[in-house]
Scaffold this active site. Structure first.
Site, PDB file in Angstrom:
ATOM      1  CB  SER A 114      21.168  -6.901   0.985  1.00 35.24           C
ATOM      2  OG  SER A 114      21.642  -8.366   1.788  1.00 35.24           O
ATOM      3  CB  SER A 130      21.624 -11.994   2.939  1.00 35.53           C
ATOM      4  OG  SER A 130      23.591 -11.016   2.562  1.00 35.53           O
ATOM      5  CE  LYS A 166      23.608  -8.784   5.142  1.00 38.89           C
ATOM      6  NZ  LYS A 166      23.799  -8.752   3.574  1.00 38.89           N
TER       7      LYS A 166
END
Length: 324
Positions: free
Chosen positions: A143, A82, A85
């Site tokens: 997240s 993640s 992102k």
């Protein structure tokens, strides 16, 4: 009166010490320069050993100059989970004329995606209308893969959802190329990669981190530990979301100001981090580090000349908050 007491010859350590002092004086007197006798370094002058890290890959650089301070397998490509992102958010904020107050309606498709992937989520509810600013917080703090999907679907170009998300990922790759991230590829808007073809390197991600720190909006989001977002539901009522930042370095390490966590089966625990003390900001990356927060703290300590890591207690996330 003269004493008849005879002086004993000096022996042991005392004698050796006297002989050493005499030889040093003789060297100075005879040559003016003393060769071969060096003063001992004080503890402050002695160089500390570089910290040992759990990470398989790591990097630290000076944000202002871009100068490398530390690297471990810095150019080895690895999945990044993640931490992807950060680029998702950067592409959204890089959109010409982006309106952070624009409202996006949450689709059931976003929720179904999170359920199918077992992914981290902001728990966005179908029909709710959230602003782009709120979705960016939902993306970066808990997240939320549902928030990532919503943003990619909104800011991608195409006549179908699949086309829009594909085009958005193309924008992510174009941005990576413009930043000189030559060992990076995105095939995902959130870090979930079925083919494992979503990867980067510690050096490339540090470059992304430095870029992300330029913008005040993203910099503010990345440093926020808690965010409360009131949104309008499909019936016109108000629903309030509360999101906590999964990055536990924030609020734990003095000066920490970001940036993003990531965890995946192949990627392991990952962290893009940044800290500012005085006029010095460092950005860094930990990839596949079983002790990522201490890794980051030890690296920062080394270059700040501090010992924060030895006493650091991680900020506790509330029960039910997302972990990543």
């Amino acid at each position: 009166m003269i004493s008849s007491h005879k002086t004993r010859p000096e022996t042991g350590h005392k004698a050796r010490g006297k002989r050493l002092r005499n030889s040093v004086v003789a060297a100075v007197v005879s040559g003016g320069v003393m060769l071969g006798v060096m003063p001992l370094a004080s503890p402050a002058q002695a160089a500390a050993a570089l910290p040992t890290l759990s990470a398989k890959g790591a990097f630290l650089q000076d944000r202002a100059t871009g100068a490398k301070k530390y690297g471990k397998a810095a150019d080895i490509k690895r999945q990044m989970a993640s931490t992807t992102k950060v680029m998702t958010a950067a592409v959204v904020l890089n959109t010409p004329g982006v309106d952070l107050s624009r409202k996006v309606t949450i689709s059931q498709t976003y929720r179904d995606y999170v359920t199918a992937q077992g992914a981290s989520t902001a728990d966005l509810r179908t029909g709710d209308k959230a602003t782009v600013r709120q979705l960016l917080h939902a993306l970066m703090l808990p997240s939320g893969c549902d928030a990532a999907y919503a943003l990619a679907d909104t800011f991608g170009v195409g006549s179908t959802r699949a086309a829009r998300t594909k085009q958005f990922i193309g924008q992510m790759n174009s941005k990576a190329a413009s930043l000189g991230m030559t060992n990076t590829k995105f095939d995902s808007f959130d870090g979930i990669s079925a083919a494992g073809d979503n990867y980067s390197t510690p050096r490339d991600l540090a470059q992304l981190a430095s870029y992300a720190m330029r913008g005040s909006t993203l910099r503010g989001i990345m440093s926020t530990t808690k965010y409360v977002a009131p949104v309008t539901t499909s019936t016109g009522a108000t629903r309030t979301y509360t999101w906590y930042n999964t990055n536990q370095l924030l609020g734990s390490y003095s000066g920490a100001v970001g940036i993003k966590t990531g965890t995946g089966t192949a990627a392991g625990p990952c962290l893009i981090f940044a800290a500012t003390r005085g006029d010095k900001t460092y950005v860094g990356v930990i990839l596949n580090g079983t002790d990522r927060y201490n890794d980051a703290a030890k690296l920062l300590d080394y270059y700040y000349g501090s010992s924060t890591a030895s006493t650091m207690k991680l900020r506790t996330l509330p029960q039910g908050a997302q972990r990543d």
